[in-house]
Design an enzyme around this catalytic site. Structure first.
Site, PDB file in Angstrom:
ATOM      1  N   HIS A 220      68.653  70.864  -9.255  1.00 25.08           N
ATOM      2  CA  HIS A 220      67.293  70.420  -8.934  1.00 25.08           C
ATOM      3  C   HIS A 220      66.511  69.990 -10.173  1.00 25.08           C
ATOM      4  O   HIS A 220      65.452  69.366 -10.050  1.00 25.08           O
ATOM      5  CB  HIS A 220      66.538  71.523  -8.193  1.00 25.08           C
ATOM      6  CG  HIS A 220      65.696  70.998  -7.063  1.00 25.08           C
ATOM      7  ND1 HIS A 220      64.977  69.824  -7.148  1.00 25.08           N
ATOM      8  CD2 HIS A 220      65.474  71.483  -5.815  1.00 25.08           C
ATOM      9  CE1 HIS A 220      64.336  69.618  -6.011  1.00 25.08           C
ATOM     10  NE2 HIS A 220      64.626  70.603  -5.179  1.00 25.08           N
ATOM     11  N   ARG A 221      66.999  70.304 -11.370  1.00 26.78           N
ATOM     12  CA  ARG A 221      66.341  69.818 -12.583  1.00 26.78           C
ATOM     13  C   ARG A 221      66.538  68.316 -12.732  1.00 26.78           C
ATOM     14  O   ARG A 221      65.707  67.630 -13.333  1.00 26.78           O
ATOM     15  CB  ARG A 221      66.910  70.522 -13.821  1.00 26.78           C
ATOM     16  CG  ARG A 221      66.705  72.024 -13.868  1.00 26.78           C
ATOM     17  CD  ARG A 221      67.448  72.636 -15.036  1.00 26.78           C
ATOM     18  NE  ARG A 221      68.879  72.362 -14.969  1.00 26.78           N
ATOM     19  CZ  ARG A 221      69.759  72.728 -15.902  1.00 26.78           C
ATOM     20  NH1 ARG A 221      69.337  73.386 -16.982  1.00 26.78           N
ATOM     21  NH2 ARG A 221      71.038  72.451 -15.777  1.00 26.78           N
TER      22      ARG A 221
END
Length: 408
Positions: free
Chosen positions: A381-382
């Site tokens: 998700h980064r």
């Protein structure tokens, strides 16, 4: 003059490795280019070739040695008839790494002895227990000081351990004899896998998206292609070949999914290099199909077969398994319906592929039977947000359900 044989660095990131096997013994003649040993890296077993000609005068590091530092002295070559004293002197001058390792081992032994002495010093109250009671306590992980002995002079006996076990149901312990299992030392590959997967789960914010794909058309196209190549045993297209190609085409359409995280910036890759998880005897390895989006299904299939064979034989070279921008892990052949795979860092995505099974679906308000395959995307998700992941899966679904789009 003696010649050093050093532990080679088989990849830019290699710091140490296991010396798996010597293929030559002391006294054997060695020619340039001749394979003399096998080195086990974090992903494969590599052959070490001699650069020089000579006699294998001395093996410094024996086979099955683990964690041998790169550039440490592992053996010495000499010329025919060279004086043994000169060889011994040469080894003494150049074998500082071996000396350092011995020193570390000596220090560790001394520290262990000190620890044992300190342990004895603090054990002021001797506990009396029968040998069988001690053995049962050790197997059941029971502290003897917590057990009330019922034998002569408070001696702990077998029944005391068993009673302690059954006295509290919350602490009930199932005893297992130590002979009921076998211990297999962790090899270098297993250690690296454990380290990387633990690091991935602890540092990467995974999130998961799943989608169902109808693969009836794909299975028909695959059957037609394989029939046309029925005389060619090398060319036999698998479902996994289509999956690799569909991922490559989807990454070409959604390039933001072909990325990785670094502290300074997100890296978006120009090449579509697909890592494919392959199970081997000692664990798992991920050979790479480079520029997969530029290959047709026949080229991709043949390349994948070659990579799988090399992986099974531990013959992959570092360039064939290091890198990659996206990983596919297919457990469908084991009947697994779906699963959440762990991201192969520094990549940001891995797709878990499940089995294709017959299911009832609704199409045009009619219930029909179709062959459905579940895929689950694990994403970092980064790097990748939900919308990008969903867009990628939608693109993958379009290609896998309409295989002709991949073939034109």
């Amino acid at each position: 003059m003696p010649i050093k044989i050093l532990m080679p660095a088989l990849s830019p990131t290699m710091r140490e490795g296991n010396l798996a096997r010597w293929l030559k013994k002391e006294g054997d003649k060695v020619n340039p280019g001749e394979v003399i040993a096998e080195i086990e890296t974090d992903k494969a077993t590599m052959e070490v070739e001699s650069v020089d000609e000579g006699i294998l005068a001395k093996i410094i590091i024996p086979q099955n040695s683990q964690n041998v530092p790169v550039n440490s002295l592992i053996a010495v070559l000499s010329e025919e008839g060279e004086d043994k004293a000169d060889i011994d002197s040469f080894i003494a001058q150049n074998n500082s790494v071996s000396l350092s390792l011995k020193t570390d081992a000596t220090l560790k032994k001394s520290n262990d002895s000190i620890t044992n002495v300190e342990g004895i010093k603090h054990d002021s109250n001797k506990i009396f227990a029968s040998p069988l009671a001690k053995r049962l306590a050790k197997i059941g992980d029971i502290r003897l000081e917590n057990v009330q002995g019922s034998g002569p002079h408070g001696r702990i006996v077998k029944q005391d351990i068993l009673s302690y076990d059954s006295s509290t149901s919350s602490n009930k312990i199932v005893y297992r004899d130590t002979e009921e299992y076998r211990s297999v030392p962790n090899n270098n590959i297993r250690k690296i896998i454990a380290k990387r997967l633990l690091e991935s789960k602890q540092t990467v914010p995974h999130f998961y998206l799943s989608i169902e794909c109808n693969v009836d058309k794909l299975l028909d196209v695959r059957e037609d292609i394989n029939k046309s190549f029925s005389e060619d045993k090398v060319t036999k297209i698998s479902v996994n070949d289509f999956i690799i190609l569909a991922v490559a085409k989807a990454l070409q359409e959604v390039p933001n999914a072909n990325a990785s995280w670094s502290e300074d910036a997100i890296r978006y890759y120009n090449n579509v290099d697909i890592s494919v998880a392959v199970a081997i005897e000692n664990g798992i390895v991920t050979p790479i199909v480079k520029d997969a989006n530029k290959k047709n299904i026949i080229e991709l299939s043949r390349e994948m077969k070659t990579l799988i064979k090399k992986a099974k034989d531990n013959k992959l070279t570092p360039i064939e398994f290091q890198g990659g921008g996206f990983t596919i892990s297919n457990l469908g052949m084991y009947g697994i319906k779906n699963f959440n795979a762990i991201i192969n860092t520094p990549q940001s995505c891995i797709m878990g592929v499940g089995a294709s099974t017959k299911r009832a679906i609704v199409k045009n308000d009619q219930i029909i039977i179709a062959t459905i395959m579940d895929v689950t995307l694990s994403a970092d998700h980064r790097v990748i947000d939900g919308a990008v992941s969903a867009e990628f899966l939608a693109s993958f679904k379009r290609f896998i359900e309409n295989p002709v789009l991949m073939l034109i």
